[in-house]
Design a protein around this motif. Structure first.
Motif, PDB file in Angstrom:
ATOM      1  N   UNK A 271      -1.838  -5.779  10.807  1.00  0.00           N
ATOM      2  CA  UNK A 271      -0.718  -5.719   9.862  1.00  0.00           C
ATOM      3  C   UNK A 271       0.364  -4.809  10.428  1.00  0.00           C
ATOM      4  N   UNK A 272       1.610  -5.170  10.166  1.00  0.00           N
ATOM      5  CA  UNK A 272       2.765  -4.408  10.619  1.00  0.00           C
ATOM      6  C   UNK A 272       3.575  -3.921   9.426  1.00  0.00           C
ATOM      7  N   UNK A 273       4.273  -2.820   9.635  1.00  0.00           N
ATOM      8  CA  UNK A 273       5.068  -2.244   8.555  1.00  0.00           C
ATOM      9  C   UNK A 273       6.192  -3.184   8.155  1.00  0.00           C
ATOM     10  N   UNK A 274       6.401  -3.264   6.843  1.00  0.00           N
ATOM     11  CA  UNK A 274       7.472  -4.095   6.295  1.00  0.00           C
ATOM     12  C   UNK A 274       8.335  -3.278   5.347  1.00  0.00           C
ATOM     13  N   UNK A 275       8.762  -3.906   4.306  1.00  0.00           N
ATOM     14  CA  UNK A 275       9.727  -3.356   3.362  1.00  0.00           C
ATOM     15  C   UNK A 275       9.188  -2.165   2.572  1.00  0.00           C
ATOM     16  N   UNK A 276      10.036  -1.152   2.422  1.00  0.00           N
ATOM     17  CA  UNK A 276       9.739  -0.023   1.536  1.00  0.00           C
ATOM     18  C   UNK A 276      10.240  -0.386   0.148  1.00  0.00           C
ATOM     19  N   UNK A 277       9.446  -0.062  -0.877  1.00  0.00           N
ATOM     20  CA  UNK A 277       9.860  -0.349  -2.246  1.00  0.00           C
ATOM     21  C   UNK A 277       9.113   0.570  -3.202  1.00  0.00           C
TER      22      UNK A 277
ATOM     23  N   UNK B  48       5.928   2.666  -2.324  1.00  0.00           N
ATOM     24  CA  UNK B  48       4.941   1.877  -1.583  1.00  0.00           C
ATOM     25  C   UNK B  48       5.620   1.215  -0.386  1.00  0.00           C
ATOM     26  N   UNK B  49       4.813   0.585   0.441  1.00  0.00           N
ATOM     27  CA  UNK B  49       5.325  -0.178   1.566  1.00  0.00           C
ATOM     28  C   UNK B  49       4.533  -1.464   1.703  1.00  0.00           C
ATOM     29  N   UNK B  50       5.249  -2.534   1.968  1.00  0.00           N
ATOM     30  CA  UNK B  50       4.597  -3.801   2.255  1.00  0.00           C
ATOM     31  C   UNK B  50       4.160  -3.790   3.713  1.00  0.00           C
ATOM     32  N   UNK B  51       2.949  -4.256   3.955  1.00  0.00           N
ATOM     33  CA  UNK B  51       2.462  -4.467   5.314  1.00  0.00           C
ATOM     34  C   UNK B  51       2.266  -5.974   5.477  1.00  0.00           C
ATOM     35  N   UNK B  52       2.547  -6.477   6.670  1.00  0.00           N
ATOM     36  CA  UNK B  52       2.535  -7.919   6.898  1.00  0.00           C
ATOM     37  C   UNK B  52       1.678  -8.250   8.111  1.00  0.00           C
ATOM     38  N   UNK B  53       0.823  -9.250   7.955  1.00  0.00           N
ATOM     39  CA  UNK B  53       0.055  -9.811   9.063  1.00  0.00           C
ATOM     40  C   UNK B  53       0.697 -11.155   9.388  1.00  0.00           C
TER      41      UNK B  53
ATOM     42  N   UNK C 203       0.841  -1.193   0.000  1.00  0.00           N
ATOM     43  CA  UNK C 203       0.000   0.000   0.000  1.00  0.00           C
ATOM     44  C   UNK C 203       0.880   1.248   0.000  1.00  0.00           C
ATOM     45  N   UNK C 204       0.243   2.379   0.089  1.00  0.00           N
ATOM     46  CA  UNK C 204       0.950   3.648   0.076  1.00  0.00           C
ATOM     47  C   UNK C 204       1.788   3.795   1.348  1.00  0.00           C
ATOM     48  N   UNK C 205       2.871   4.537   1.231  1.00  0.00           N
ATOM     49  CA  UNK C 205       3.727   4.786   2.390  1.00  0.00           C
ATOM     50  C   UNK C 205       3.038   5.714   3.386  1.00  0.00           C
ATOM     51  N   UNK C 206       3.545   5.729   4.594  1.00  0.00           N
ATOM     52  CA  UNK C 206       2.937   6.490   5.693  1.00  0.00           C
ATOM     53  C   UNK C 206       2.818   7.976   5.382  1.00  0.00           C
ATOM     54  N   UNK C 207       3.811   8.546   4.711  1.00  0.00           N
ATOM     55  CA  UNK C 207       3.776   9.986   4.438  1.00  0.00           C
ATOM     56  C   UNK C 207       2.886  10.364   3.253  1.00  0.00           C
TER      57      UNK C 207
END
Length: 151
Positions: free
Chosen positions: A128-134, A141-146, A108-112
């Motif tokens: 879901x927790x924050x994961x890798x930025x890409x 975007x940023x990956x979020x992980x459950x 999904x979209x990054x925090x900012x």
């Protein structure tokens, strides 16, 4: 309104929603990209990996998921139906279809990014927790992980 699996006879209403919100999804800017997405949605529908909430003849929300990759691929809610729990209902149904013993991911979209405020809040509510930025399609975007509960 209840969550159901999308079927090919719903494709026109489904794509009406996707077209309406396409400005918010990198990679769906052109007619060709939308046509390619339509073909992808039909494949997901035929494999029972496309969820939606219908509101009469309209589609109020859609979600595509991958069992193979244990991921949420796309989630969108019609602007007229936001803040009614449709996104949460779609996400819960998708999670029920995925492998709870493996991490579930979503990009999904990054925090900012202001586009990320609502989707990130929804995913956080589900754990879901924050994961890798890409980047995807040139967009940050940023990956979020459950993670599975036993981790």
């Amino acid at each position: 309104m209840e969550v159901q699996f999308g079927t090919p006879d719903m494709i026109e209403a489904w794509m009406d929603l996707v077209t309406l919100v396409s400005w918010n999804f990198p990679g769906l800017e052109t007619r060709a990209a939308l046509e390619e997405h339509r073909e992808t949605v039909l494949k997901f529908m035929n494999q029972h990996r496309a969820l939606c909430v219908a509101a009469g003849r309209r589609i109020a929300g859609v979600l595509l998921f991958s069992v193979k990759h244990n991921m949420i691929c796309c989630l969108a809610v019609h602007p007229d139906y936001r803040r009614q729990g449709i996104g949460a209902a779609l996400l819960q149904k998708a999670l029920d279809c995925l492998d709870k013993t493996r991490p579930v991911t979503v990009t999904t979209f990054r925090a900012e990014d202001e586009k990320g405020t609502a989707p990130r809040a929804l995913y956080r509510r589900f754990g879901f927790q924050e994961g890798t930025l890409s980047e995807e399609l040139g967009y940050p975007v940023q990956e979020l992980v459950l993670y599975p509960e036993n981790e």
